[in-house]
Design an enzyme around this catalytic site. Structure first.
Site, PDB file in Angstrom:
ATOM      1  CE  LYS A  13      43.814  26.548  -7.888  1.00 32.82           C
ATOM      2  NZ  LYS A  13      42.339  26.617  -7.890  1.00 32.82           N
ATOM      3  NE  ARG A  88      43.609  19.461 -10.683  1.00 30.50           N
ATOM      4  CZ  ARG A  88      42.870  20.528 -10.910  1.00 30.50           C
ATOM      5  NH1 ARG A  88      41.958  20.883 -10.021  1.00 30.50           N
ATOM      6  NH2 ARG A  88      42.996  21.235 -12.006  1.00 30.50           N
ATOM      7  NE  ARG A 127      34.646  33.289 -12.766  1.00 29.80           N
ATOM      8  CZ  ARG A 127      35.487  32.265 -12.692  1.00 29.80           C
ATOM      9  NH1 ARG A 127      35.277  31.191 -13.438  1.00 29.80           N
ATOM     10  NH2 ARG A 127      36.515  32.289 -11.883  1.00 29.80           N
ATOM     11  NE  ARG A 160      32.486  29.912 -18.620  1.00 28.36           N
ATOM     12  CZ  ARG A 160      33.789  30.168 -18.540  1.00 28.36           C
ATOM     13  NH1 ARG A 160      34.515  30.204 -19.608  1.00 28.36           N
ATOM     14  NH2 ARG A 160      34.355  30.394 -17.379  1.00 28.36           N
ATOM     15  NE  ARG A 171      34.616  23.821 -11.110  1.00 25.06           N
ATOM     16  CZ  ARG A 171      34.981  24.970 -11.692  1.00 25.06           C
ATOM     17  NH1 ARG A 171      34.058  25.814 -12.118  1.00 25.06           N
ATOM     18  NH2 ARG A 171      36.250  25.268 -11.841  1.00 25.06           N
TER      19      ARG A 171
END
Length: 213
Positions: A13, A88, A127, A160, A171
């Site tokens: 997003k 949120r 990633r 990471r 998350r």
């Protein structure tokens, strides 16, 4: 054109929000940027936010809404804006709607970039970030020329902690619990539009621009 971007962490997003902002010449607004700008400028709202952040506490919803409303009231947002990462929660969404209505304003579209959890876990665990210059790569989509080495500075590339599968799952759980209800909230207001986030970045962007016109 006032737009809210919705989507799980890793749905893309932020990238789409920047592309929308560039195409329609409106500001891309994230709460992180607002906090940093107000703290740097030493505004009253910034000082209040910093007091919470220095103590390691979450900035209260009412103050976050004040900061957002202050930002969208600036001259560069006269023709619209893209809100990324806010609201949120339902209380934040309600407070934002209430504050905007006092300004005779409202959100035009809430765009949900829909990506299944499994895709996000795979996407984020691929990633890699450079420990030296911060450059980012993806082992499938944007691989470095040499495995594990940054193209730009030759630094080491790492996965990471934020992108590790177990962290991503946590998350996503928080997202589904807190933010998923916003999808119902904006559906009831008849402003929710959903796009398939599993498509290419260009295809997702085209789907969004087709909605916005």
């Amino acid at each position: 054109m006032k737009i809210i971007m919705l989507g799980a962490p890793g749905a893309g997003k932020g990238t789409q929000a920047k592309m929308i902002a560039d195409k329609y010449n409106v500001p891309h607004i994230s709460t992180g940027d607002i906090f940093r700008a107000n703290i740097k400028e030493g505004t009253e709202l910034g000082k209040k936010a910093k007091a919470y952040m220095d103590k390691g506490e979450l900035v209260p919803d009412a103050l976050v809404v004040d900061l957002v409303v202050d930002r969208v009231g600036k001259k560069d947002a006269e023709n619209g804006y893209v809100l990324d990462g806010f609201p949120r929660t339902i209380p934040q969404a309600e407070a934002l709607d209430e504050a905007l209505s006092k300004m005779n304003d409202k959100i035009d579209y809430a765009i949900d970039i829909d990506v299944p959890d499994d895709n996000i876990v795979n996407r984020m665990s691929g990633r890699r970030a450079c420990v030296s210059c911060g450059g980012t790569y993806h082992i499938v989509n944007i691989p470095p020329k040499k495995d594990g080495i940054c193209d730009v500075c030759g630094g080491k590339l790492i996965l990471r902690d934020d992108d590790k599968p177990e962290t991503v799952q946590k998350r996503l759980s928080v997202y589904h619990e807190q933010t998923q209800p916003l999808i119902d909230y904006y559906t009831e207001k008849n402003i929710l539009r959903t796009v398939d986030g599993t498509c290419s970045m260009e295809e997702v962007f085209k789907a969004i621009t087709d909605i916005l016109g």
